[in-house]
Design a protein around this motif. Structure first.
Motif, PDB file in Angstrom:
ATOM      1  N   VAL A 173       0.843  -1.191   0.000  1.00  0.00           N
ATOM      2  CA  VAL A 173       0.000   0.000   0.000  1.00  0.00           C
ATOM      3  C   VAL A 173       0.877   1.240   0.000  1.00  0.00           C
ATOM      4  O   VAL A 173       2.046   1.190   0.386  1.00  0.00           O
ATOM      5  N   MET A 174       0.307   2.346  -0.408  1.00  0.00           N
ATOM      6  CA  MET A 174       1.006   3.632  -0.430  1.00  0.00           C
ATOM      7  C   MET A 174       0.786   4.315   0.915  1.00  0.00           C
ATOM      8  O   MET A 174      -0.330   4.336   1.433  1.00  0.00           O
ATOM      9  N   VAL A 175       1.853   4.852   1.502  1.00  0.00           N
ATOM     10  CA  VAL A 175       1.773   5.609   2.748  1.00  0.00           C
ATOM     11  C   VAL A 175       2.340   6.995   2.454  1.00  0.00           C
ATOM     12  O   VAL A 175       3.447   7.122   1.942  1.00  0.00           O
ATOM     13  N   ASN A 176       1.596   8.038   2.789  1.00  0.00           N
ATOM     14  CA  ASN A 176       2.036   9.417   2.542  1.00  0.00           C
ATOM     15  C   ASN A 176       2.144  10.177   3.852  1.00  0.00           C
ATOM     16  O   ASN A 176       1.287  10.052   4.719  1.00  0.00           O
ATOM     17  N   PHE A 177       3.195  10.954   4.007  1.00  0.00           N
ATOM     18  CA  PHE A 177       3.316  11.852   5.155  1.00  0.00           C
ATOM     19  C   PHE A 177       4.216  13.008   4.770  1.00  0.00           C
ATOM     20  O   PHE A 177       4.936  12.956   3.775  1.00  0.00           O
ATOM     21  N   ARG A 178       4.173  14.072   5.553  1.00  0.00           N
ATOM     22  CA  ARG A 178       4.928  15.284   5.240  1.00  0.00           C
ATOM     23  C   ARG A 178       6.171  15.390   6.118  1.00  0.00           C
ATOM     24  O   ARG A 178       6.173  14.974   7.260  1.00  0.00           O
ATOM     25  N   ALA A 216      14.396  19.806   3.336  1.00  0.00           N
ATOM     26  CA  ALA A 216      15.833  19.599   3.560  1.00  0.00           C
ATOM     27  C   ALA A 216      16.087  18.271   4.273  1.00  0.00           C
ATOM     28  O   ALA A 216      17.043  17.559   3.950  1.00  0.00           O
ATOM     29  N   LEU A 217      15.216  17.924   5.210  1.00  0.00           N
ATOM     30  CA  LEU A 217      15.338  16.645   5.912  1.00  0.00           C
ATOM     31  C   LEU A 217      15.182  15.489   4.928  1.00  0.00           C
ATOM     32  O   LEU A 217      15.948  14.528   4.960  1.00  0.00           O
ATOM     33  N   LYS A 218      14.195  15.588   4.048  1.00  0.00           N
ATOM     34  CA  LYS A 218      13.963  14.539   3.044  1.00  0.00           C
ATOM     35  C   LYS A 218      15.186  14.378   2.145  1.00  0.00           C
ATOM     36  O   LYS A 218      15.664  13.263   1.903  1.00  0.00           O
ATOM     37  N   LYS A 219      15.715  15.489   1.672  1.00  0.00           N
ATOM     38  CA  LYS A 219      16.882  15.442   0.784  1.00  0.00           C
ATOM     39  C   LYS A 219      18.075  14.814   1.490  1.00  0.00           C
ATOM     40  O   LYS A 219      18.778  13.975   0.927  1.00  0.00           O
ATOM     41  N   CYS A 279      20.479   7.437   2.710  1.00  0.00           N
ATOM     42  CA  CYS A 279      19.980   6.124   2.282  1.00  0.00           C
ATOM     43  C   CYS A 279      20.724   5.649   1.035  1.00  0.00           C
ATOM     44  O   CYS A 279      21.102   4.479   0.933  1.00  0.00           O
ATOM     45  N   LYS A 280      20.963   6.580   0.101  1.00  0.00           N
ATOM     46  CA  LYS A 280      21.676   6.219  -1.130  1.00  0.00           C
ATOM     47  C   LYS A 280      23.089   5.741  -0.799  1.00  0.00           C
ATOM     48  O   LYS A 280      23.565   4.761  -1.370  1.00  0.00           O
ATOM     49  N   GLU A 281      23.752   6.419   0.139  1.00  0.00           N
ATOM     50  CA  GLU A 281      25.098   6.015   0.561  1.00  0.00           C
ATOM     51  C   GLU A 281      25.090   4.601   1.133  1.00  0.00           C
ATOM     52  O   GLU A 281      26.078   3.877   1.023  1.00  0.00           O
ATOM     53  N   MET A 282      23.962   4.223   1.766  1.00  0.00           N
ATOM     54  CA  MET A 282      23.853   2.888   2.357  1.00  0.00           C
ATOM     55  C   MET A 282      23.303   1.870   1.361  1.00  0.00           C
ATOM     56  O   MET A 282      23.116   0.703   1.709  1.00  0.00           O
ATOM     57  N   GLY A 283      23.030   2.317   0.134  1.00  0.00           N
ATOM     58  CA  GLY A 283      22.562   1.403  -0.905  1.00  0.00           C
ATOM     59  C   GLY A 283      21.099   1.032  -0.795  1.00  0.00           C
ATOM     60  O   GLY A 283      20.705  -0.068  -1.196  1.00  0.00           O
ATOM     61  N   MET A 284      20.292   1.944  -0.244  1.00  0.00           N
ATOM     62  CA  MET A 284      18.862   1.658  -0.145  1.00  0.00           C
ATOM     63  C   MET A 284      18.053   2.917  -0.427  1.00  0.00           C
ATOM     64  O   MET A 284      18.594   4.022  -0.445  1.00  0.00           O
ATOM     65  N   SER A 285      16.768   2.719  -0.654  1.00  0.00           N
ATOM     66  CA  SER A 285      15.862   3.842  -0.864  1.00  0.00           C
ATOM     67  C   SER A 285      15.245   4.249   0.472  1.00  0.00           C
ATOM     68  O   SER A 285      15.338   3.525   1.470  1.00  0.00           O
ATOM     69  N   MET A 286      14.581   5.402   0.480  1.00  0.00           N
ATOM     70  CA  MET A 286      13.865   5.816   1.680  1.00  0.00           C
ATOM     71  C   MET A 286      12.742   4.823   1.982  1.00  0.00           C
ATOM     72  O   MET A 286      12.468   4.542   3.145  1.00  0.00           O
TER      73      MET A 286
END
Length: 87
Positions: free
Chosen positions: A5-10, A14-17, A23-30
């Motif tokens: 399912v899709m989960v959305n939150f705000r 800058a925190l998201k970026k 996450c990218k450095e660790m080889g995974m997505s958010m």
């Protein structure tokens, strides 16, 4: 495998970026990171890390800082110079 399912939150942009970068450095997505978090919470029935407020912003400390600031502003503060100590 169960249905996804899709989960959305705000969150702050800058925190998201920043999180995406880490996450990218660790080889995974958010998505993977949040899925790991949700899985751990579900299994352990707790937040998997300590959550606390910065004690600097506690009501007690803010009252203390206000008192000291008022004393300095009114000239009642007992300020003293100290020698520089080399470490």
């Amino acid at each position: 495998m169960s249905e996804t399912v899709m989960v959305n939150f705000r969150m702050d942009a800058a925190l998201k970026k920043n999180m995406e970068s880490v996450c990218k450095e660790m080889g995974m997505s958010m998505t993977t990171a949040f899925t790991i978090f949700a899985t751990k919470v579900s299994r352990e029935k707790r937040i998997p890390f300590e959550v606390n407020a910065d004690p600097f912003y506690s009501a007690e400390n803010m009252a203390y800082l206000s008192r000291i600031t008022a004393e300095i502003d009114s000239g009642k503060a007992n300020l003293a110079e100290h020698e520089i100590v080399e470490v």
